[in-house]
Design a protein around this motif. Sequence first.
Motif, PDB file in Angstrom:
ATOM      1  N   LEU A  45      13.302 -51.394   4.614  1.00 53.09           N
ATOM      2  CA  LEU A  45      13.231 -52.577   5.462  1.00 53.09           C
ATOM      3  C   LEU A  45      13.048 -52.224   6.938  1.00 53.09           C
ATOM      4  O   LEU A  45      12.414 -52.985   7.678  1.00 53.09           O
ATOM      5  CB  LEU A  45      14.460 -53.462   5.263  1.00 53.09           C
ATOM      6  N   THR A  46      13.575 -51.088   7.353  1.00 54.11           N
ATOM      7  CA  THR A  46      13.345 -50.651   8.736  1.00 54.11           C
ATOM      8  C   THR A  46      11.873 -50.346   8.958  1.00 54.11           C
ATOM      9  O   THR A  46      11.299 -50.685   9.993  1.00 54.11           O
ATOM     10  CB  THR A  46      14.186 -49.408   9.067  1.00 54.11           C
ATOM     11  N   TYR A  47      11.244 -49.725   7.973  1.00 63.16           N
ATOM     12  CA  TYR A  47       9.816 -49.419   8.060  1.00 63.16           C
ATOM     13  C   TYR A  47       9.000 -50.709   8.209  1.00 63.16           C
ATOM     14  O   TYR A  47       8.111 -50.796   9.070  1.00 63.16           O
ATOM     15  CB  TYR A  47       9.381 -48.667   6.806  1.00 63.16           C
ATOM     16  N   VAL A  48       9.318 -51.713   7.402  1.00 60.63           N
ATOM     17  CA  VAL A  48       8.587 -52.983   7.458  1.00 60.63           C
ATOM     18  C   VAL A  48       8.853 -53.712   8.774  1.00 60.63           C
ATOM     19  O   VAL A  48       7.968 -54.402   9.300  1.00 60.63           O
ATOM     20  CB  VAL A  48       8.977 -53.875   6.260  1.00 60.63           C
ATOM     21  N   THR A  49      10.051 -53.553   9.316  1.00 61.39           N
ATOM     22  CA  THR A  49      10.423 -54.251  10.546  1.00 61.39           C
ATOM     23  C   THR A  49       9.462 -53.939  11.685  1.00 61.39           C
ATOM     24  O   THR A  49       9.110 -54.825  12.474  1.00 61.39           O
ATOM     25  CB  THR A  49      11.860 -53.877  10.973  1.00 61.39           C
ATOM     26  N   PHE A  50       9.000 -52.706  11.785  1.00 57.99           N
ATOM     27  CA  PHE A  50       8.090 -52.335  12.873  1.00 57.99           C
ATOM     28  C   PHE A  50       6.757 -53.076  12.761  1.00 57.99           C
ATOM     29  O   PHE A  50       6.166 -53.461  13.772  1.00 57.99           O
ATOM     30  CB  PHE A  50       7.876 -50.825  12.886  1.00 57.99           C
ATOM     31  N   PHE A  51       6.292 -53.305  11.560  1.00 55.94           N
ATOM     32  CA  PHE A  51       5.061 -54.069  11.383  1.00 55.94           C
ATOM     33  C   PHE A  51       5.289 -55.544  11.707  1.00 55.94           C
ATOM     34  O   PHE A  51       4.396 -56.217  12.232  1.00 55.94           O
ATOM     35  CB  PHE A  51       4.556 -53.912   9.946  1.00 55.94           C
ATOM     36  N   SER A  52       6.474 -56.046  11.395  1.00 56.31           N
ATOM     37  CA  SER A  52       6.767 -57.456  11.683  1.00 56.31           C
ATOM     38  C   SER A  52       6.811 -57.726  13.180  1.00 56.31           C
ATOM     39  O   SER A  52       6.463 -58.818  13.633  1.00 56.31           O
ATOM     40  CB  SER A  52       8.101 -57.864  11.037  1.00 56.31           C
ATOM     41  N   ILE A  53       7.227 -56.735  13.969  1.00 58.08           N
ATOM     42  CA  ILE A  53       7.256 -56.899  15.419  1.00 58.08           C
ATOM     43  C   ILE A  53       5.841 -57.006  15.969  1.00 58.08           C
ATOM     44  O   ILE A  53       5.553 -57.793  16.872  1.00 58.08           O
ATOM     45  CB  ILE A  53       7.998 -55.722  16.083  1.00 58.08           C
ATOM     46  N   VAL A  54       4.921 -56.223  15.397  1.00 55.21           N
ATOM     47  CA  VAL A  54       3.522 -56.325  15.803  1.00 55.21           C
ATOM     48  C   VAL A  54       2.978 -57.705  15.461  1.00 55.21           C
ATOM     49  O   VAL A  54       2.203 -58.295  16.220  1.00 55.21           O
ATOM     50  CB  VAL A  54       2.677 -55.229  15.124  1.00 55.21           C
ATOM     51  N   VAL A  55       3.387 -58.246  14.327  1.00 52.60           N
ATOM     52  CA  VAL A  55       2.972 -59.594  13.931  1.00 52.60           C
ATOM     53  C   VAL A  55       3.469 -60.620  14.940  1.00 52.60           C
ATOM     54  O   VAL A  55       2.724 -61.491  15.386  1.00 52.60           O
ATOM     55  CB  VAL A  55       3.514 -59.940  12.521  1.00 52.60           C
ATOM     56  N   ILE A 218       9.554 -56.059  23.246  1.00 53.66           N
ATOM     57  CA  ILE A 218      10.310 -56.193  22.001  1.00 53.66           C
ATOM     58  C   ILE A 218      10.110 -54.954  21.125  1.00 53.66           C
ATOM     59  O   ILE A 218      11.048 -54.442  20.509  1.00 53.66           O
ATOM     60  CB  ILE A 218       9.882 -57.464  21.238  1.00 53.66           C
ATOM     61  N   PHE A 219       8.874 -54.446  21.097  1.00 56.75           N
ATOM     62  CA  PHE A 219       8.576 -53.272  20.267  1.00 56.75           C
ATOM     63  C   PHE A 219       9.377 -52.055  20.724  1.00 56.75           C
ATOM     64  O   PHE A 219       9.987 -51.359  19.914  1.00 56.75           O
ATOM     65  CB  PHE A 219       7.076 -52.961  20.319  1.00 56.75           C
ATOM     66  N   PHE A 220       9.389 -51.791  22.038  1.00 53.00           N
ATOM     67  CA  PHE A 220      10.116 -50.622  22.541  1.00 53.00           C
ATOM     68  C   PHE A 220      11.629 -50.797  22.390  1.00 53.00           C
ATOM     69  O   PHE A 220      12.355 -49.820  22.164  1.00 53.00           O
ATOM     70  CB  PHE A 220       9.750 -50.349  23.994  1.00 53.00           C
ATOM     71  N   ASN A 221      12.088 -52.037  22.504  1.00 60.99           N
ATOM     72  CA  ASN A 221      13.513 -52.292  22.273  1.00 60.99           C
ATOM     73  C   ASN A 221      13.883 -52.022  20.817  1.00 60.99           C
ATOM     74  O   ASN A 221      14.930 -51.432  20.522  1.00 60.99           O
ATOM     75  CB  ASN A 221      13.838 -53.741  22.645  1.00 60.99           C
ATOM     76  N   LEU A 222      12.991 -52.435  19.909  1.00 64.58           N
ATOM     77  CA  LEU A 222      13.225 -52.181  18.485  1.00 64.58           C
ATOM     78  C   LEU A 222      13.164 -50.687  18.179  1.00 64.58           C
ATOM     79  O   LEU A 222      13.954 -50.167  17.381  1.00 64.58           O
ATOM     80  CB  LEU A 222      12.190 -52.927  17.641  1.00 64.58           C
ATOM     81  N   LEU A 223      12.227 -49.988  18.825  1.00 66.17           N
ATOM     82  CA  LEU A 223      12.127 -48.542  18.629  1.00 66.17           C
ATOM     83  C   LEU A 223      13.423 -47.859  19.040  1.00 66.17           C
ATOM     84  O   LEU A 223      13.891 -46.928  18.376  1.00 66.17           O
ATOM     85  CB  LEU A 223      10.962 -47.995  19.457  1.00 66.17           C
ATOM     86  N   TYR A 224      14.018 -48.363  20.108  1.00 70.38           N
ATOM     87  CA  TYR A 224      15.291 -47.813  20.589  1.00 70.38           C
ATOM     88  C   TYR A 224      16.423 -48.115  19.610  1.00 70.38           C
ATOM     89  O   TYR A 224      17.278 -47.272  19.337  1.00 70.38           O
ATOM     90  CB  TYR A 224      15.596 -48.404  21.966  1.00 70.38           C
ATOM     91  N   LEU A 225      16.415 -49.338  19.039  1.00 71.75           N
ATOM     92  CA  LEU A 225      17.522 -49.772  18.196  1.00 71.75           C
ATOM     93  C   LEU A 225      17.382 -49.329  16.735  1.00 71.75           C
ATOM     94  O   LEU A 225      18.372 -49.050  16.071  1.00 71.75           O
ATOM     95  CB  LEU A 225      17.657 -51.298  18.254  1.00 71.75           C
ATOM     96  N   LYS A 226      16.146 -49.306  16.227  1.00 74.01           N
ATOM     97  CA  LYS A 226      15.935 -49.074  14.797  1.00 74.01           C
ATOM     98  C   LYS A 226      15.200 -47.783  14.475  1.00 74.01           C
ATOM     99  O   LYS A 226      15.171 -47.359  13.318  1.00 74.01           O
ATOM    100  CB  LYS A 226      15.127 -50.247  14.209  1.00 74.01           C
ATOM    101  N   GLY A 227      14.582 -47.164  15.479  1.00 73.57           N
ATOM    102  CA  GLY A 227      13.786 -45.976  15.196  1.00 73.57           C
ATOM    103  C   GLY A 227      14.581 -44.831  14.620  1.00 73.57           C
ATOM    104  O   GLY A 227      14.042 -43.968  13.905  1.00 73.57           O
ATOM    105  N   ASP A 228      15.883 -44.821  14.885  1.00 72.64           N
ATOM    106  CA  ASP A 228      16.713 -43.712  14.417  1.00 72.64           C
ATOM    107  C   ASP A 228      16.697 -43.570  12.899  1.00 72.64           C
ATOM    108  O   ASP A 228      16.719 -42.453  12.373  1.00 72.64           O
ATOM    109  CB  ASP A 228      18.153 -43.862  14.922  1.00 72.64           C
ATOM    110  N   VAL A 229      16.654 -44.681  12.189  1.00 66.88           N
ATOM    111  CA  VAL A 229      16.646 -44.624  10.720  1.00 66.88           C
ATOM    112  C   VAL A 229      15.380 -43.929  10.220  1.00 66.88           C
ATOM    113  O   VAL A 229      15.431 -43.068   9.334  1.00 66.88           O
ATOM    114  CB  VAL A 229      16.754 -46.039  10.118  1.00 66.88           C
TER     115      VAL A 229
END
Length: 257
Positions: A45-55, A218-229
Amino acid sequence: MSTLAKSSLLQISGKLAGIFFGLGTFYILLHFFGTEGYGVFTTALTYVTFFSIVVDFGLTITTAQMIAEKGADEKRILSNLFALRVVSALIFMTLAPLSAWFLPGNEKIFPLICIGSATYFFGAISQMFIGVFQKRLELVTPVLAEMGSRALALVGVLFVGLTTRSLAHATIAFAVGALLQVLIMLVATHRRISLRFSWDFSLWKEIISRSWPIGLSIFFNLLYLKGDVLFLWAMGKTDVEIGHYGAAYKVVDILTM
């Protein structure tokens, strides 16, 4: 009590209910699928989340801004936003499983990424309509739609845990919940505005020019919060290790919300 105060109280109540459903679903996933299963679920789900942010790319906030401006043609703006969102969601949420197919060691996460892409597709569409209700301070519908989605997901995951104990089936429960949410939002929005697909590309250009700075932040914020997984997964950490990390982070994430 003012309409604004009532709307704020409703949103706060919805967030509190969301914490209850979130913690309940989290506990059920851990209880029936263990740390390893939760690690697989978190990675997918973390992997899919990055695509959803682009959407999204800031379109949710841009929608609320544009239709609330003085003299705005709400039907024209929303119809074009609706078409743009559906097209972008179809493209990028299809890219998620297509790209995952070429990843090494994707046997466990690939089915979940496919199902998760459908979940985030429905979520992307429903989020776009929130601006319609924010403008009117009529937040009962979006709050109830979200609570209905979360409740259905919780019940679905519990049912799967008691029966098949399949992670794929559990992920489908989230997709069904998201489908319910988008149907409620779509019907409620259509009652207020006669929606249709519109292809005014000059307006599309304006929408994108206004939304891309928001989407990028939003993308860079998500990268900071979720990229670790994803980093842990790319570094070869086991599903159990990712599950331990994801479980601890999920508690903090839910309470922060």
